[in-house]
Design a protein around this motif. Structure first.
Motif, PDB file in Angstrom:
ATOM      1  N   PRO A 190     -15.227  -2.628  21.809  1.00  0.00           N
ATOM      2  CA  PRO A 190     -15.993  -3.242  19.946  1.00  0.00           C
ATOM      3  C   PRO A 190     -15.414  -4.499  19.582  1.00  0.00           C
ATOM      4  N   ASN A 191     -15.759  -4.663  18.213  1.00  0.00           N
ATOM      5  CA  ASN A 191     -15.589  -5.417  17.513  1.00  0.00           C
ATOM      6  C   ASN A 191     -13.808  -5.355  16.800  1.00  0.00           C
ATOM      7  N   LYS A 192     -13.277  -6.543  17.235  1.00  0.00           N
ATOM      8  CA  LYS A 192     -11.723  -6.045  16.943  1.00  0.00           C
ATOM      9  C   LYS A 192     -11.781  -6.264  15.530  1.00  0.00           C
ATOM     10  N   GLU A 193     -11.760  -5.090  14.441  1.00  0.00           N
ATOM     11  CA  GLU A 193     -11.804  -5.126  13.396  1.00  0.00           C
ATOM     12  C   GLU A 193     -10.191  -4.431  12.574  1.00  0.00           C
ATOM     13  N   LEU A 194     -10.359  -5.080  11.875  1.00  0.00           N
ATOM     14  CA  LEU A 194      -9.079  -4.619  10.855  1.00  0.00           C
ATOM     15  C   LEU A 194      -8.625  -3.492  10.453  1.00  0.00           C
ATOM     16  N   ILE A 195      -7.983  -2.490  11.102  1.00  0.00           N
ATOM     17  CA  ILE A 195      -7.932  -1.281  10.894  1.00  0.00           C
ATOM     18  C   ILE A 195      -6.961  -0.957   9.673  1.00  0.00           C
ATOM     19  N   GLY A 196      -7.310   0.343   8.801  1.00  0.00           N
ATOM     20  CA  GLY A 196      -6.294   0.608   7.141  1.00  0.00           C
ATOM     21  C   GLY A 196      -6.992   0.440   7.009  1.00  0.00           C
ATOM     22  N   GLN A 197      -6.029   1.400   5.710  1.00  0.00           N
ATOM     23  CA  GLN A 197      -6.526   1.916   4.119  1.00  0.00           C
ATOM     24  C   GLN A 197      -5.541   1.734   3.357  1.00  0.00           C
ATOM     25  N   SER A 198      -4.349   0.845   3.835  1.00  0.00           N
ATOM     26  CA  SER A 198      -2.856   0.891   3.187  1.00  0.00           C
ATOM     27  C   SER A 198      -2.933  -0.348   1.734  1.00  0.00           C
ATOM     28  N   LYS A 199      -2.659  -0.044   0.913  1.00  0.00           N
ATOM     29  CA  LYS A 199      -2.889  -0.916  -0.339  1.00  0.00           C
ATOM     30  C   LYS A 199      -2.699  -2.419  -0.031  1.00  0.00           C
ATOM     31  N   VAL A 200      -1.302  -2.601   0.873  1.00  0.00           N
ATOM     32  CA  VAL A 200      -1.394  -3.667   1.366  1.00  0.00           C
ATOM     33  C   VAL A 200      -2.040  -4.540   1.974  1.00  0.00           C
ATOM     34  N   HIS A 201      -2.667  -3.437   2.946  1.00  0.00           N
ATOM     35  CA  HIS A 201      -3.960  -4.378   4.266  1.00  0.00           C
ATOM     36  C   HIS A 201      -4.757  -3.933   3.515  1.00  0.00           C
ATOM     37  N   LYS A 202      -5.509  -3.193   2.270  1.00  0.00           N
ATOM     38  CA  LYS A 202      -6.988  -3.824   1.417  1.00  0.00           C
ATOM     39  C   LYS A 202      -7.134  -4.756   0.860  1.00  0.00           C
ATOM     40  N   ARG A 203      -5.299  -5.174   0.074  1.00  0.00           N
ATOM     41  CA  ARG A 203      -4.928  -6.267  -0.305  1.00  0.00           C
ATOM     42  C   ARG A 203      -5.479  -7.768   0.766  1.00  0.00           C
ATOM     43  N   LEU A 204      -4.867  -7.461   2.002  1.00  0.00           N
ATOM     44  CA  LEU A 204      -5.566  -8.481   2.870  1.00  0.00           C
ATOM     45  C   LEU A 204      -6.478  -8.795   2.821  1.00  0.00           C
ATOM     46  N   LEU A 360      -1.437 -17.231   3.704  1.00  0.00           N
ATOM     47  CA  LEU A 360      -1.575 -15.476   3.785  1.00  0.00           C
ATOM     48  C   LEU A 360      -1.163 -15.263   4.874  1.00  0.00           C
ATOM     49  N   ASN A 361       0.236 -14.441   4.167  1.00  0.00           N
ATOM     50  CA  ASN A 361       0.919 -13.681   4.525  1.00  0.00           C
ATOM     51  C   ASN A 361       0.291 -12.064   5.048  1.00  0.00           C
ATOM     52  N   VAL A 362       0.081 -11.898   5.756  1.00  0.00           N
ATOM     53  CA  VAL A 362      -0.096 -10.177   6.947  1.00  0.00           C
ATOM     54  C   VAL A 362       1.305  -9.386   6.964  1.00  0.00           C
ATOM     55  N   PRO A 363       0.982  -7.893   6.716  1.00  0.00           N
ATOM     56  CA  PRO A 363       1.588  -7.127   6.966  1.00  0.00           C
ATOM     57  C   PRO A 363       2.375  -6.744   7.335  1.00  0.00           C
ATOM     58  N   ALA A 364       4.053  -6.832   7.955  1.00  0.00           N
ATOM     59  CA  ALA A 364       4.798  -6.038   8.578  1.00  0.00           C
ATOM     60  C   ALA A 364       4.082  -4.229   9.237  1.00  0.00           C
ATOM     61  N   LEU A 365       3.555  -3.747   9.800  1.00  0.00           N
ATOM     62  CA  LEU A 365       3.540  -2.547  10.377  1.00  0.00           C
ATOM     63  C   LEU A 365       4.147  -1.730   9.194  1.00  0.00           C
ATOM     64  N   ARG A 366       5.682  -1.912   9.440  1.00  0.00           N
ATOM     65  CA  ARG A 366       6.234  -0.440   8.574  1.00  0.00           C
ATOM     66  C   ARG A 366       6.333  -0.830   7.049  1.00  0.00           C
ATOM     67  N   GLU A 367       5.056  -1.987   6.985  1.00  0.00           N
ATOM     68  CA  GLU A 367       5.100  -2.220   5.359  1.00  0.00           C
ATOM     69  C   GLU A 367       3.945  -0.882   5.017  1.00  0.00           C
ATOM     70  N   ARG A 368       3.089  -0.133   5.973  1.00  0.00           N
ATOM     71  CA  ARG A 368       1.657  -0.081   5.261  1.00  0.00           C
ATOM     72  C   ARG A 368       1.797   1.458   5.775  1.00  0.00           C
ATOM     73  N   GLY A 369       2.421   1.933   6.098  1.00  0.00           N
ATOM     74  CA  GLY A 369       2.338   3.190   6.067  1.00  0.00           C
ATOM     75  C   GLY A 369       1.854   4.221   6.917  1.00  0.00           C
ATOM     76  N   ARG A 370       1.129   4.991   6.499  1.00  0.00           N
ATOM     77  CA  ARG A 370       0.138   6.138   7.420  1.00  0.00           C
ATOM     78  C   ARG A 370      -0.889   5.218   7.885  1.00  0.00           C
ATOM     79  N   ASP A 371      -1.183   3.924   8.044  1.00  0.00           N
ATOM     80  CA  ASP A 371      -1.877   3.224   8.956  1.00  0.00           C
ATOM     81  C   ASP A 371      -1.963   3.218  10.351  1.00  0.00           C
ATOM     82  N   VAL A 372      -0.619   3.071  10.163  1.00  0.00           N
ATOM     83  CA  VAL A 372       0.507   3.315  11.885  1.00  0.00           C
ATOM     84  C   VAL A 372      -0.915   4.652  12.420  1.00  0.00           C
ATOM     85  N   LEU A 373      -1.444   5.690  11.949  1.00  0.00           N
ATOM     86  CA  LEU A 373      -1.971   6.304  12.405  1.00  0.00           C
ATOM     87  C   LEU A 373      -3.630   6.591  13.081  1.00  0.00           C
TER      88      LEU A 373
END
Length: 514
Positions: A190-204, A360-373
């Motif tokens: 499937p299309n390798k989309e950018l998955i996440g709902q954290s604030k830093v991910h939405k800003r990205l 354009l800085n891509v946040p580290a996973l540890r900065e993205r909270g529950r996006d890891v789930l």
């Protein structure tokens, strides 16, 4: 259900159609109303994306469900729902596997869904997705009139249509489907989309949408494994060049002698082994996008030649005096601190400024909270399909372990961990299960978190004698260890230590580390 209670339940959603609501909130209200109207243990709204179903909202299912991508051909219940013109209720003794088995929220047992029904959604008379309802009670849906679900599905279709028009997606549906299909054909996934709902991910995502529509050169920075290539793909997909090729080159994978040939091409006889003319990446990407990964590894010589192409759009193949004009949008990525590389003389300042027109800085996973789930859900579904399981899920203690782990290897580390843990857990089963639950023990993550590492580092100096010297030794050890974890990327180390990068640099200089 009589017409009056049905109308009463639907009126708030009708009112919502004229309100300016975020997409996620609109879908959340939709499912809340559905569960109030037709009592069930879980409900989901899924969008059909080619041969995949993508969850847009869930209510009563585990959070990682939002990260899963269900291949329709692997889930016969989804196939059956999509093939029908209206609602379908499966018999409670139906032997078709349910994709939500073991995913009902708040349950620790291996409980399977026993009553299931759903309805396809149509937008502009075309299949758009599904509404699904599930219950653990095998007779929960017996008294429900399927016409009620059909009425709700019609309103859900109108809600989806509103969202699409607000987002102006209707004008781009065919083009996006074609690009998604090409991507799936090329990658078999499937299309390798950018998955996440954290604030830093939405800003990205907002920044990607902003810069994607321009022709600016973008420098993507971030730690190893955060998904810089996926971000580059998303920028290209959001650009006017999306229907043109995107050509990639890993600058660290080739020696200097081959990098020039790969970038600019060569003519026959230009060097030993050059038996015929060959176009380089720039010419292949003409009209489209060129992505240079690990651009921090380029030598000063190659930087100078690249600078000329970026300034004039003209290049020469190795061994030729003939000029070729190219029209290429450049996206570059690095995990190095290029500003620091410039200050140390290892990188050209003019080339760095040409690259970083839009950093354009891509946040580290540890900065993205529950996006890891959510990301875990994506990888769990991939492995479930690969291993032929009915369901692959996480136990509550596994979810907690994932959320609290600092992820030095970021998303790439998470992907490898899920695949490795699933394989080991399956190998430990005496009989092949339908539902496999990964526990914290299966994940086998280090229990020392980043905070604990700072509070109790490996060899803390015993504070005897001169307190100032002991303190400085302690600081040196922490900074050295942090730099090692981040491959001497000072910006990343500063983020982990909670310091401004410039302050960290001054502290390191004072401590004799620079």
């Amino acid at each position: 259900m009589t017409a009056k209670p049905l109308l009463t339940a639907l009126l708030p959603l009708v009112a919502d159609l004229s309100r300016d609501l975020p997409e996620s909130e609109r879908y959340r209200r939709l499912l809340q109303t559905l569960r109030a109207l037709l009592p069930c243990d879980a409900a989901a709204l899924l969008r059909l994306d080619g041969e995949w179903l993508v969850p847009l909202a869930v209510d009563g299912l585990s959070l990682d469900t939002l990260g899963r991508r269900f291949k329709v051909s692997e889930h016969p219940r989804f196939e059956a729902l999509l093939s029908g013109p209206g609602p379908t209720r499966f018999p409670s003794n139906c032997e078709l596997p349910d994709p939500y088995d073991g995913l009902v929220d708040g349950l620790t047992e291996h409980l399977e869904v026993h009553d299931c029904m759903g309805c396809p959604l149509f937008v502009d008379e075309r299949p758009w997705g599904l509404l699904t309802l599930d219950a653990l009670d095998p007779k929960r849906f017996e008294p429900i009139d399927l016409d009620d679900l059909q009425a709700f599905a019609s309103l859900a279709g109108a809600t989806v249509n509103v969202v699409q028009r607000i987002e102006r997606l209707a004008l781009r549906v065919e083009d996006e489907q074609q690009r998604a299909e090409l991507y799936r054909q090329a990658n078999g996934s499937p299309n390798k989309e950018l998955i996440g709902q954290s604030k830093v991910h939405k800003r990205l995502l907002e920044e990607i949408a902003l810069v994607g529509g321009s022709d600016l050169t973008v420098l993507i920075t971030g730690e190893t494994g955060v998904g810089k290539e996926l971000v580059a793909n998303a920028i290209h997909a959001a650009s006017p060049r999306a229907d043109k090729p995107m050509i990639s080159l890993n600058c660290a994978a080739l020696p200097d002698t081959l990098v020039e040939s790969e970038l600019f091409g060569h003519v026959r006889g230009a060097f030993t082994g050059a038996t015929q003319d060959r176009r380089g990446k720039f010419e292949l990407a003409n009209g489209g996008t060129l992505f240079l990964d690990e651009v921090g590894e380029l030598s000063l010589t190659v930087q100078a030649k690249l600078l000329r192409v970026l300034q004039s759009g003209q290049l020469q193949r190795l061994g030729s005096d003939l000029e070729h004009q190219v029209d290429v949008r450049l996206i570059a990525a690095t995990n190095r601190d290029l500003a620091e590389e410039v200050r140390s003389g290892r990188y050209r300042a003019d080339f760095y400024h040409r690259l970083s027109v839009y950093p354009l800085n891509v946040p580290a996973l540890r900065e993205r909270g529950r996006d890891v789930l959510l990301l875990s859900g994506f990888f769990l579904e991939q492995n479930r399909s690969r291993m032929g399981l009915g369901s692959l899920r996480l136990s509550p203690d596994a979810q907690a372990a994932l959320v609290h782990y600092p992820w030095p290897g970021n998303v790439r580390e998470l992907e490898h961990l899920i695949g490795r843990s699933a394989l080991k857990a399956l190998g430990n089963c005496t009989t092949r299960p339908r539902i496999l639950t990964l526990t914290a023990a299966d994940l086998d993550l280090p229990t020392t978190t980043r905070a604990a590492a700072v509070e109790a580092p490996e060899q803390v100096p015993h504070a005897t004698g001169d307190l100032r010297l002991a303190t400085e030794n302690y600081q040196r050890q922490i900074i050295r260890a942090c730099l090692e974890r981040h491959q001497h990327n000072w910006a990343s180390a500063a983020r982990e230590l909670g310091l401004d990068r410039a302050n960290l640099g001054r502290m390191a200089k004072r401590l004799g580390l620079k």
